[in-house]
Write a protein that holds these residues in place. Sequence first.
Motif, PDB file in Angstrom:
ATOM      1  N   UNK A  59       0.920  -1.235  -0.161  1.00  0.00           N
ATOM      2  CA  UNK A  59       0.362  -0.025  -0.033  1.00  0.00           C
ATOM      3  C   UNK A  59       0.517   1.016  -0.408  1.00  0.00           C
ATOM      4  N   UNK A  60       1.836   1.481   0.300  1.00  0.00           N
ATOM      5  CA  UNK A  60       2.610   2.225   0.726  1.00  0.00           C
ATOM      6  C   UNK A  60       3.034   2.771  -1.031  1.00  0.00           C
ATOM      7  N   UNK A  61       3.624   1.390  -1.822  1.00  0.00           N
ATOM      8  CA  UNK A  61       4.324   1.418  -3.032  1.00  0.00           C
ATOM      9  C   UNK A  61       2.728   1.943  -4.010  1.00  0.00           C
ATOM     10  N   UNK A  62       1.597   2.271  -3.681  1.00  0.00           N
ATOM     11  CA  UNK A  62       0.947   2.323  -3.999  1.00  0.00           C
ATOM     12  C   UNK A  62       0.452   3.500  -4.224  1.00  0.00           C
ATOM     13  N   UNK A  63       0.469   3.997  -2.962  1.00  0.00           N
ATOM     14  CA  UNK A  63       0.192   5.149  -2.228  1.00  0.00           C
ATOM     15  C   UNK A  63       1.036   5.858  -3.506  1.00  0.00           C
ATOM     16  N   UNK A  64       2.087   5.750  -3.756  1.00  0.00           N
ATOM     17  CA  UNK A  64       3.602   6.875  -3.909  1.00  0.00           C
ATOM     18  C   UNK A  64       3.014   6.637  -5.040  1.00  0.00           C
ATOM     19  N   UNK A  65       2.993   5.430  -5.720  1.00  0.00           N
ATOM     20  CA  UNK A  65       2.584   6.096  -6.880  1.00  0.00           C
ATOM     21  C   UNK A  65       1.466   6.371  -7.654  1.00  0.00           C
ATOM     22  N   UNK A  66       0.394   6.564  -6.778  1.00  0.00           N
ATOM     23  CA  UNK A  66      -0.385   7.753  -7.363  1.00  0.00           C
ATOM     24  C   UNK A  66      -0.622   8.451  -6.951  1.00  0.00           C
ATOM     25  N   UNK A 115      -2.018  10.643  -9.829  1.00  0.00           N
ATOM     26  CA  UNK A 115      -2.648  11.586 -10.001  1.00  0.00           C
ATOM     27  C   UNK A 115      -4.016  10.587 -11.084  1.00  0.00           C
ATOM     28  N   UNK A 116      -4.747   9.697 -10.314  1.00  0.00           N
ATOM     29  CA  UNK A 116      -5.876   9.564 -11.047  1.00  0.00           C
ATOM     30  C   UNK A 116      -6.801  10.242 -10.495  1.00  0.00           C
ATOM     31  N   UNK A 117      -7.559  11.135 -10.847  1.00  0.00           N
ATOM     32  CA  UNK A 117      -8.394  12.199 -10.299  1.00  0.00           C
ATOM     33  C   UNK A 117     -10.201  10.934 -10.206  1.00  0.00           C
ATOM     34  N   UNK A 118     -10.614  10.407 -11.187  1.00  0.00           N
ATOM     35  CA  UNK A 118     -11.287   9.362 -10.985  1.00  0.00           C
ATOM     36  C   UNK A 118     -11.324   8.656  -9.849  1.00  0.00           C
ATOM     37  N   UNK A 119      -9.997   7.874  -9.238  1.00  0.00           N
ATOM     38  CA  UNK A 119      -9.922   7.262  -8.322  1.00  0.00           C
ATOM     39  C   UNK A 119      -9.739   7.601  -7.050  1.00  0.00           C
ATOM     40  N   UNK A 122      -2.733   2.489  -7.832  1.00  0.00           N
ATOM     41  CA  UNK A 122      -1.970   2.686  -8.360  1.00  0.00           C
ATOM     42  C   UNK A 122      -1.613   2.754 -10.384  1.00  0.00           C
ATOM     43  N   UNK A 123      -2.980   1.796 -10.853  1.00  0.00           N
ATOM     44  CA  UNK A 123      -2.858   1.474 -11.786  1.00  0.00           C
ATOM     45  C   UNK A 123      -1.804   0.075 -12.790  1.00  0.00           C
ATOM     46  N   UNK A 124      -1.246  -0.335 -11.436  1.00  0.00           N
ATOM     47  CA  UNK A 124      -0.053  -1.595 -11.886  1.00  0.00           C
ATOM     48  C   UNK A 124      -0.860  -2.873 -11.390  1.00  0.00           C
ATOM     49  N   UNK A 125      -1.104  -3.466 -12.705  1.00  0.00           N
ATOM     50  CA  UNK A 125      -1.779  -4.635 -12.465  1.00  0.00           C
ATOM     51  C   UNK A 125      -0.827  -5.769 -11.208  1.00  0.00           C
ATOM     52  N   UNK A 126      -0.244  -5.888 -12.049  1.00  0.00           N
ATOM     53  CA  UNK A 126       1.307  -6.844 -11.181  1.00  0.00           C
ATOM     54  C   UNK A 126       0.700  -7.227  -9.267  1.00  0.00           C
ATOM     55  N   UNK A 127       0.710  -5.304  -9.408  1.00  0.00           N
ATOM     56  CA  UNK A 127       0.505  -5.322  -7.763  1.00  0.00           C
ATOM     57  C   UNK A 127      -0.726  -5.256  -7.345  1.00  0.00           C
ATOM     58  N   UNK A 128      -1.349  -4.804  -8.097  1.00  0.00           N
ATOM     59  CA  UNK A 128      -2.714  -5.762  -7.529  1.00  0.00           C
ATOM     60  C   UNK A 128      -3.256  -7.112  -7.542  1.00  0.00           C
ATOM     61  N   UNK A 129      -2.809  -7.751  -8.665  1.00  0.00           N
ATOM     62  CA  UNK A 129      -2.705  -9.467  -8.167  1.00  0.00           C
ATOM     63  C   UNK A 129      -1.895  -9.836  -7.608  1.00  0.00           C
ATOM     64  N   UNK A 130      -0.489  -9.261  -6.952  1.00  0.00           N
ATOM     65  CA  UNK A 130      -0.015  -9.733  -5.305  1.00  0.00           C
ATOM     66  C   UNK A 130      -1.021  -9.039  -4.630  1.00  0.00           C
TER      67      UNK A 130
END
Length: 231
Positions: A97-104, A108-112, A150-158
């Motif tokens: 989640x730390x990686x995801x928050x930094x990536x987002x 800047x995914x406005x809708x997310x 984070x818009x990272x499919x591998x991260x979501x899969x993990x």
Amino acid sequence: MSNASGPTDFPRPDLLPERLAEWISGEIVAGRFPPGERLVEHALSKRCNVSRVPLREALRIVAAQGLLILEPHRGAVVTPLSESELRELFDLRMAIEGFAAASAARQQPASAFADLRKMNTDLEELIRAEDYERYYALAAEFHDALVAAAQNGLLVETYNRVKIRFRRYQAVLANIPHLPPRSVAEHTRILAAMEAGDADGARALIEAHIRDLVDAYGQSDAGRRFFDQAS
């Protein structure tokens, strides 16, 4: 075996092991198959009106999720809960989640961000209504959405591969009454950092948020009693 609730029939024979596995996992996470319980194949196959072949495949799927231990001559046993596993799982959650928050924050995914703000507002309303069952369900969705931002499919899969094991510890945290208001306030600060593009700040805040959950458990009588009963 405990009197867990659940269906007695599973449509789509081609997906039978997956459907059975989903149901068994849900019963474990909900605590209706408690830690240490042995799942008796004969009783379970009769109850679900299925043969032992798809049931055994389903049990292997659930074991691969870390929720069951398959023991020779004993069958499937629900994995015990432990403080050490809780801390290991939440260390992993901090990293993801730390990686995801930094990536987002960088993307800047406005809708997310809009979806996350709406969820946090809804969490505040559920606290006011003292509807903690729905609160914890939505809080889990909030963290799912944060990882997805984070818009990272591998991260979501993990994350998806291990998150079901996080959910088993929800009962521990649900016994600590002051956590929901504090968590929502922390969500607000995390979102503010993400929307401001502060990747390092967002990462630090989400890591602190998750660390606080585990520390609050460690300081609570309710959490200690929970593990005494589970062991």
